[in-house]
Design an enzyme around this catalytic site. Structure first.
Site, PDB file in Angstrom:
ATOM      1  N   HIS A 161       0.543  -1.428   0.024  1.00  0.00           N
ATOM      2  CA  HIS A 161      -0.050   0.232  -0.155  1.00  0.00           C
ATOM      3  C   HIS A 161       0.870   1.616  -0.411  1.00  0.00           C
ATOM      4  CE1 HIS A 161      -3.608   2.221   0.195  1.00  0.00           C
ATOM      5  NE2 HIS A 161      -4.366   1.819   1.129  1.00  0.00           N
ATOM      6  N   ASP A 373      -9.329 -10.385 -18.464  1.00  0.00           N
ATOM      7  CA  ASP A 373      -9.772 -11.164 -18.752  1.00  0.00           C
ATOM      8  C   ASP A 373      -7.541 -11.928 -19.862  1.00  0.00           C
ATOM      9  OD1 ASP A 373      -9.867 -13.564 -20.938  1.00  0.00           O
ATOM     10  OD2 ASP A 373     -11.221 -12.527 -21.784  1.00  0.00           O
TER      11      ASP A 373
END
Length: 436
Positions: A161, A373
């Site tokens: 983060h 994808d």
């Protein structure tokens, strides 16, 4: 009861950028916002074996897909070169040491997990625990590819983060998926060091690490279907906010029910409450920053209850006021001092936990994670794996892009009250099956 499963690591390697990083780019400075985020952001993308759905233990197909993932990851890291470096206290050393890539086998079928997901068990599928000190001092990005007996795959990703907010991670995932298909849709990041906007503090490394006391807080997955959100919008609408958004109504309902749980846990004693909602700053800066700018370009607005307001319409109104005031006031002067003011306001409320119920909500909606994808179809499910601290709501799009999955973390006692809240259960299902 959720099905137990084991995860066996079968291979580990380091994936380095396909092209070396020039020495002139060896140092990537962190901003002050980056410095205060020393944990990993976890994400799991789930891909069933739809092509050979009847095949069991299709390990060869999984290995073939893993090779594609590794090749495209290496190519993608060329543009995201800080992710292949190593975290230091106030900067990333862009030394191309690479990304940890782990392959593992899971002794069950993907649909076995889909039937009754379990947050604690799913943590086995990410490459490192969220609270690991590595997020502040070591590896930036790690990937774990889990092969299931049915040929399905779950890709677990953890990124520090300190270099990325969730929007940054979504940019990376979309670019990686596009690269895997040799697509022209590969998004190159804007590697602008935010340290010029928000200069870092000169802190020792231990000051930017997170201490976790070991206490575990339960996380529950609450699913709001699109049809139930429409009903919730109708209930939450008012003359003040005639057309509330799905984010507003779900957040308001969770806030209302969490406050009720906290009040019940105190034996009926009420107290004020506030909620901090994260905001993507990229388009709100003056001037606006590039949409594909990486780093922690987030702030938040804070909504507070008025006179112990707990009605849904009133809470939606407070949320709408919060984002409106943020846009009118903060966004015009979003600079170093403005961000610090927000951080200080957040800290002050957080430290008053004994006298105010303070919640945080982070929305991952509209990040298009279901479009990732890699060449074998879009993910059937995208999920988080829980939180380190209570009073946190994380909102994620459902697969249809219209519903919302809310990952709610509270104390154990408050969660027991929340799960029985009749109003909440009118609109949300508690951990339903992923597959219809």
């Amino acid at each position: 009861m959720a099905m137990e499963f084991t995860v066996e690591t079968i291979h580990e390697e380091t994936i380095k950028p396909a092209s070396p990083t020039p020495p002139s780019l060896n140092t990537f400075h962190l901003s002050r916002i980056d410095q205060i985020s020393p944990v990993y952001i976890p994400l799991i993308l789930w891909y069933p074996n739809d092509i050979d759905a009847g095949v069991v233990d299709d390990f060869g197909k999984c290995k073939e897909r893993s090779q594609r993932l590794k090749k495209s990851l290496s190519q993608t890291l060329g543009g995201f070169y800080p992710f292949a470096g190593r975290m230091r206290s106030n900067f990333i050393e862009c030394n191309d040491e690479g990304v940890d890539y782990i392959e593992a086998r899971v002794n069950c079928l993907l649909q076995d997990i889909f039937k009754q997901p379990n947050v604690e068990l799913q943590k086995k599928l990410i490459p490192i625990q969220m609270e690991s000190g590595e997020a502040a001092t070591g590896r930036v990005l790690l990937v774990k590819v889990n092969f299931f007996e049915c040929g399905g795959i779950a890709i677990g990703i953890c990124i520090s983060h300190k270099i990325a907010d969730m929007f940054t991670l979504s940019i990376f995932v979309k670019s990686w998926a596009a690269m895997a298909q040799d697509s022209s849709q590969v998004v190159l990041p804007e590697l602008l060091s935010l340290s010029s906007l928000f200069p870092p503090m000169d802190l020792p490394s231990e000051a930017t690490e997170m201490e976790v006391n070991g206490e575990k807080f339960p996380t529950r997955r609450l699913v709001f279907d699109a049809s139930k959100i429409l009903m919730l919008k109708a209930k939450a609408a008012s003359t003040d906010v005639p057309q509330p958004t799905r984010i507003e109504v779900v957040t308001a309902l969770l806030w209302k029910c969490a406050m009720a749980a906290a009040t019940s846990n105190r034996g009926g004693l009420t107290q004020p409450s506030a909620l901090a909602q994260t905001v993507n700053l990229r388009k709100r800066m003056n001037p606006p920053q590039p949409e594909n700018c990486i780093g922690n370009l987030v702030s938040f607005f804070i909504a507070q209850t008025q006179d112990f307001e707990t009605e849904l319409q009133g809470l939606v109104h407070q949320l709408r006021n919060g984002i409106r005031e943020f846009g009118e006031n903060s966004a015009r002067r979003l600079a170093f001092s403005g961000i610090l003011e927000r951080i200080q306001e957040f800290s002050n409320l957080y430290m008053r936990g004994d006298e105010i119920d303070f919640y945080t909500c982070s929305s991952w909606c509209r990040f298009e994670l279901y479009g990732a994808d890699f060449g074998w179809g879009k993910p059937r499910w995208v999920c988080h794996v829980g939180a380190l601290h209570p009073k946190l709501f994380i909102l994620v799009d459902s697969s249809d892009g219209e519903g919302i999955e809310a990952w709610v973390c509270l104390s154990k006692d408050e969660m027991a009250f929340l799960e029985c809240n009749e109003e909440l259960l009118q609109f949300a299902s508690v951990n339903p099956s992923v597959i219809a």
